[in-house]
Design a protein around this motif. Sequence first.
Motif, PDB file in Angstrom:
ATOM      1  N   THR B 114       0.831  -1.197   0.000  1.00 35.75           N
ATOM      2  CA  THR B 114       0.000   0.000   0.000  1.00 35.75           C
ATOM      3  C   THR B 114       0.868   1.250   0.000  1.00 35.75           C
ATOM      4  OG1 THR B 114      -1.741  -1.126   1.228  1.00 35.75           O
ATOM      5  CG2 THR B 114      -1.756   1.278   1.287  1.00 35.75           C
ATOM      6  N   GLU B 117       2.719   1.654  -3.347  1.00 39.25           N
ATOM      7  CA  GLU B 117       1.848   2.131  -4.426  1.00 39.25           C
ATOM      8  C   GLU B 117       1.414   3.573  -4.188  1.00 39.25           C
ATOM      9  OE1 GLU B 117      -1.372  -0.639  -5.301  1.00 39.25           O
ATOM     10  OE2 GLU B 117       0.034  -2.302  -5.043  1.00 39.25           O
ATOM     11  N   GLU B 133     -11.842   7.209  -7.812  1.00 43.08           N
ATOM     12  CA  GLU B 133     -11.127   5.950  -8.015  1.00 43.08           C
ATOM     13  C   GLU B 133     -10.020   5.791  -6.960  1.00 43.08           C
ATOM     14  OE1 GLU B 133      -8.158   4.313 -11.436  1.00 43.08           O
ATOM     15  OE2 GLU B 133      -9.659   5.797 -12.046  1.00 43.08           O
ATOM     16  N   ASP B 136     -11.535   5.100  -3.542  1.00 42.16           N
ATOM     17  CA  ASP B 136     -11.919   3.687  -3.495  1.00 42.16           C
ATOM     18  C   ASP B 136     -10.702   2.823  -3.192  1.00 42.16           C
ATOM     19  OD1 ASP B 136     -14.554   3.872  -3.925  1.00 42.16           O
ATOM     20  OD2 ASP B 136     -14.499   3.441  -6.082  1.00 42.16           O
ATOM     21  N   TRP B 137      -9.619   3.172  -3.857  1.00 42.10           N
ATOM     22  CA  TRP B 137      -8.390   2.406  -3.677  1.00 42.10           C
ATOM     23  C   TRP B 137      -7.952   2.428  -2.199  1.00 42.10           C
ATOM     24  CZ3 TRP B 137      -3.503   3.994  -2.037  1.00 42.10           C
ATOM     25  CH2 TRP B 137      -2.483   3.041  -2.187  1.00 42.10           C
ATOM     26  N   ARG B 141      -7.547  -0.799   0.154  1.00 45.19           N
ATOM     27  CA  ARG B 141      -6.293  -1.172   0.821  1.00 45.19           C
ATOM     28  C   ARG B 141      -6.518  -1.382   2.310  1.00 45.19           C
ATOM     29  NH1 ARG B 141      -3.075  -3.150  -2.943  1.00 45.19           N
ATOM     30  NH2 ARG B 141      -1.658  -3.384  -1.194  1.00 45.19           N
TER      31      ARG B 141
END
Lengths: 472, 314
Positions: B114, B117, B133, B136-137, B141
């Motif tokens: 996490t 990224e 988006e 949401d990610w 995570r």
Amino acid sequence: MKPTFFDEMLLADGTSRPAYREVARWLEERPRGMIRKKREEADTIFRRLGITFAVYGKEEANERLIPFDLIPRVISAGEWRFLERGIEQRVRALNAFLYDIYHRQEIVRAGRIPAEMINRNAAFLPEMIGFDPPRKVYSHIIGTDIVRTGENGFFVLEDNLRTPSGVSYMLENREAMMHLFPDLFAKHRVRPVERYPELLRETLESVAPPACKGDPTIAILTPGIYNSAYFEHAFLADQMGVELVQGSDLYVEDAALWMRTITGKAQVDVLYRRVDDAYLDPLAFDPTSMLGVPGLFDLYRAGGVTIVNAPGTGIADDKAIYAYVPEIIEFYTGEKPILNNVPTWRCGIPDELAHVLAHLPELVVKEVHGSGGYGMLVGPAATKREIAAFAARLKADPANYIAQPTLALSTCPAVTDTGFAPRHVDLRPFVLMGDKVRITPGGLTRVALKKGSLVVNSSQGGGTKDTWVLED
Amino acid sequence: MLGRTAASLFWMSRYIERAENIARLTEVGYRISLTPDVGSGHREDWKSTLIAAGCLDGFLAKYAAIDGEKAQYWLLFDRDNPSSVRNCLETARNNGRAVRTALTREMWEALNSTWIEFAAIRPADLASGRLPEFLDWVRMRSNLFRGSLLGTLLRDEGYHFSQAGAFIERADNTARILDVKYYVLLPSNETVGGDLDASQWETILRSVSAHRSYRHVYKDRYRPWNVADFLILSPEMPRSLRFSCEWVNRATAGLSAATGAGASAGAHAGALLDTLKTANMDAIFRDGLHEFLTEFLTRNNAVSSAIAADYNFI
């Protein structure tokens, strides 16, 4: 192409040495795309596991991976037997030397080492005088740096008797290789390395302090998550099943060392510290240290805890003392050194300084107390301007430097962006000394990934390789 | 287990929970900014988002005025905001790193990947509508971490410290969201209740992902009384104060059973749960919703402090 340096894999006629025969065949058979894919796979494995390495002074990149090269470095059974004997002789002699200089200093009395080399040395710890550590061992965990220049030309470059790092890479490199190339292992009889954590534990247990009754409790003392080797500290604690502690977790009370736990306290008998001497105990050494434990050193001297490695071992891997190691081996063992020392000029001696200044473009010059490839000059790779600047620093403080010839480090094939190419390597076997000497077969091979570079330190763009010792 | 290890597990889970909550609050703030302006205006809405996230003062110390872009940056990326998603994820990972050996490999990989990224995301990439988006990610995570924890971690002290941290944080977050908008939930508002209020109530429910489950439970339009009841007293609603306190109690009980310690933490957590079990919305509204929530936040915080004291967090 005929290699200009001693190549670990290739003979002068371009065929490969027996130990590398299978590896060479495998390299020929592999399609290029495969290597690229495996490189990416390896990268993902390491990054996911959090094997990162903090580089000092580069804030934006404060965690990055040490590059891992896919081609193994192979050592034949015969070569390893020779290295093993040489290393054991050396670490036994250096531990005997440490005992001696903190007791009667026979070697000085015998006139083999000048007294001021010891007593005026910043790494000499007067607080250790007269103290007997358990089993008289000072340096329990050692990383002997070895380079090779020819078929039988092995040299010890550094002894690393304080807190050598890199053993976690040795272990994880092997894990990664077995995961990536199981077929290659099926074709070789590679001596395993994975017992290292168990051997380390046995070694640490064997030097429990006199006050310890029953099974000793071991802990690893780390400076914390921002230390460059933090991953290794956590890794070893995990592999051995011991607590990873910071100074703030520990305190000394009632002649014992304690960890603060959720239910109160638990005693620690053996402390494998990855913190430098100066920061171990603010009452005994640097009073501003936040990393250590007040009262730890007095407790150690009273036999309430064992500190591993012992404080004050730095005197024996000091680069100025290094020049005397052949003498030291002969003095304490009565034998000739099995492994060579690299010829070393001590810049504190005027004649030797003059020689060094006259030959800077050919020499490697290092700080006496430096490590990690910082503050050094590699003459042949330096520009005229860099050499001039270094000469000025050298003249300002000559006793702070030693110089050595630039060694023609052996090469081993590595994966590069343009295919396989020879790159210079060294070798750091990991040695444990407690009730006996335990050497894990192989060690960490570091590789200078930049073309032509002789500096293998990870802080200077070096990478690592899995290192194989073959069975007969 | 070291006291520091316990502290790191507790805070690791707290920060992952916080990252998720901040992402959800930001999502709601963003959504409001897209809906037509009714009455008070967008600026006010970002202000209440910042208050609910507990970081308005820090924002105003850095920026002169509130606008959507700055508020989003502050909530998600700003290093000067200790509760920005960036800082939450980094602090969670640092805590996890400090106790690497107490985590399972799955938990560590969830935390570590996490963070890796996240580090590759540039705030500029989120322009042109990619914000939802990304939010949401963040929630995914957090779910990944929670799932790996629940699926792989031994049910020993480490698990209980993690759970205590997560649910104390969750209760804190829900109570704050309610407190920012408590006035729109007062019964006197119901009679007034126009479109504006209805959308405010929905906003509150969305901030805790409860706008759908509300319908299932109450089978009715949004009513402030029910909204407050759902988020405070419902034993089924997984982000309500009552539900969170139940889990904090399981954690403190589990810790006491495993260690024989933790008397003070258990007493604080137990008393707070009793308050919720015996409370009813009539009394809460009569005595003052704002006062109730303020007292809850103080007492929830006292549970956290008692755990830290009982178990030698350093």
